[in-house]
Design an enzyme around this catalytic site. Sequence first.
Site, PDB file in Angstrom:
ATOM      1  N   SER A 179       0.804  -1.216   0.000  1.00  0.00           N
ATOM      2  CA  SER A 179       0.000   0.000   0.000  1.00  0.00           C
ATOM      3  C   SER A 179       0.844   1.277   0.000  1.00  0.00           C
ATOM      4  O   SER A 179       1.558   1.544  -0.951  1.00  0.00           O
ATOM      5  CB  SER A 179      -0.952  -0.057   1.192  1.00  0.00           C
ATOM      6  OG  SER A 179      -1.872   0.990   1.139  1.00  0.00           O
ATOM      7  N   ASP A 236      -2.076   6.593  -3.280  1.00  0.00           N
ATOM      8  CA  ASP A 236      -0.999   5.884  -2.564  1.00  0.00           C
ATOM      9  C   ASP A 236      -0.425   4.824  -3.522  1.00  0.00           C
ATOM     10  O   ASP A 236      -0.795   4.783  -4.706  1.00  0.00           O
ATOM     11  CB  ASP A 236      -1.513   5.288  -1.241  1.00  0.00           C
ATOM     12  CG  ASP A 236      -2.469   4.130  -1.439  1.00  0.00           C
ATOM     13  OD1 ASP A 236      -3.119   4.074  -2.499  1.00  0.00           O
ATOM     14  OD2 ASP A 236      -2.576   3.280  -0.539  1.00  0.00           O
ATOM     15  N   ASP A 267      -0.839   1.673  -4.061  1.00  0.00           N
ATOM     16  CA  ASP A 267      -1.683   0.666  -4.714  1.00  0.00           C
ATOM     17  C   ASP A 267      -3.035   1.225  -5.130  1.00  0.00           C
ATOM     18  O   ASP A 267      -3.934   0.472  -5.528  1.00  0.00           O
ATOM     19  CB  ASP A 267      -1.845  -0.583  -3.834  1.00  0.00           C
ATOM     20  CG  ASP A 267      -2.623  -0.313  -2.568  1.00  0.00           C
ATOM     21  OD1 ASP A 267      -2.605   0.851  -2.100  1.00  0.00           O
ATOM     22  OD2 ASP A 267      -3.252  -1.239  -2.033  1.00  0.00           O
ATOM     23  N   ASP A 315      -5.678   2.439  -3.723  1.00  0.00           N
ATOM     24  CA  ASP A 315      -6.988   2.292  -3.082  1.00  0.00           C
ATOM     25  C   ASP A 315      -7.356   3.573  -2.333  1.00  0.00           C
ATOM     26  O   ASP A 315      -8.473   3.713  -1.852  1.00  0.00           O
ATOM     27  CB  ASP A 315      -7.070   1.053  -2.170  1.00  0.00           C
ATOM     28  CG  ASP A 315      -6.080   1.075  -1.032  1.00  0.00           C
ATOM     29  OD1 ASP A 315      -5.151   1.921  -1.040  1.00  0.00           O
ATOM     30  OD2 ASP A 315      -6.213   0.237  -0.116  1.00  0.00           O
TER      31      ASP A 315
HETATM   32 MG    MG Z   1      -3.340   1.458  -0.156  1.00  0.00          MG
END
Ligand code: MG
Length: 471
Positions: free
Chosen positions: A96, A250, A252, A254
């Site tokens: 992440s 960020d 990744d 999400d």
């Molecule tokens: Mg993330």
Amino acid sequence: MLFGTNGIRGIVGRELTANFCMELSQAFGSLYRKGKKEIVIGSDARLSSEMLRKACVAGLLSVGCNVVDLGYAPTPAIQHYIKTTSAAGGLIVTASHNPPQFNGIKTLGDSGIEIAKDEESKVERLYRSISGKLSLFLPPPNAIKLADWNNIGRFSRADPLEGYIEGIKKKVDRKLIKSKNLKIVADCANGVGALTTPQLLRELGCEVVTLNGNLDGAFPGRDPEPIRDNIQDLVSFMKVNDFDLGIAHDGDADRAIFVTGKGEFVEGDYSLALLAREALRGAEKRKQVIPTGVNTSSVLQDVAKEYGGEVKMMRVGPMSIARAMMEHGSPIGGEGNGGIIFPDFQYCRDGGMASARMVEIIARNGPISEILKELPKYHMSKRKIACPDKLKGYVVEKSKKHFAEKGVEYVTIDGVKAYLDDGWVLIRPSGTEPIVRVEGESKDEGMVEKTTSSYIEKMGNWIAEAKDDKG
Ligand code: MG
């Protein structure tokens, strides 16, 4: 414990090795294999992700799972793929927002959301049995069985990106967005958001410029956590150029955090409030429940009240929020860190969907800097103090006693949140680090700084006292 509040995380070569990923995948595959149904694997674009993802593939195939490898993709795109296919579950190799030396694994069920805590325990127990790390006093394992040479799983590849982008496009007013010719800057942090967000917004009819838009697992452009200090390049760019919205993901994708056309950083609590207000306006049912972390700004409460809804405060972290949303049939939920869940699309944090919905809000209501003026202005202060893990419980008890003696109302959802005359203060031990956080909010900026400073001082005294007592 392998699993933390958000999957497994560790430093590559230390906790996160290829061997670890292979054995963990053997455990996961043994438990989640359902006949011929596939197990999906995907990853972010960290330097270690290719190695670890392939170790996971080997582990899954070795226990007879059919594997679909999605390669590099945003976490919500992988989750969307699992949700919309007949896959039995999946693994995501990602850390992440963590710095580049980290990586991690998320374990997902057939709906694409993280498996529950008790399921994580089953995976962990089986993993420990494979790797010989099980206590001598526990019975030997019997559930893990390597596939014979002719029963090894089948391997294939698929692309989740197109389906994800198309899925989001169906959920927003494309005609309206297209008619406004909006100009957007997408700061993808050299992460996998670069694979979807710019294309998504272009296909919605926006003009898009990217910052840190090439994949680079060393994150040379900026730290992948989209907090104010880390996205100053985007803020500066927005100040001197004529754009309508800046988006920062960020590592990744999400999470999404926003910057106004004037180059003002939008606090994540405020972008959550704007997106929530829009979701409530569109909701058919009155009295909607919006789950969020206990540390989220009261601005969300104000917005919810305006539409007859209410905020449900939860432990900080996305898992509890997603489950509460399912329970209440909530139209939206999320946290002030930019992780927002849109259940009409999927029950996971989704940076691409948050971006599309924010663009839709601007198309409908005008510049975000103007819309923000409609919301009450709160000031927040976030501080922390070092505290040994063994004293965290003491600090919480001491805080409860302190507020009770003062006759102040408080809740203990996650730490102790006390409602003061001019706002609130939250004393919350970290689940992962030896620190206690002191967060506060007030409409009076000077007051909130004074309050959090005074509680930091109190914490310091209590911790010192307890150290003396306990030697
Ligand atoms: Mg993330």
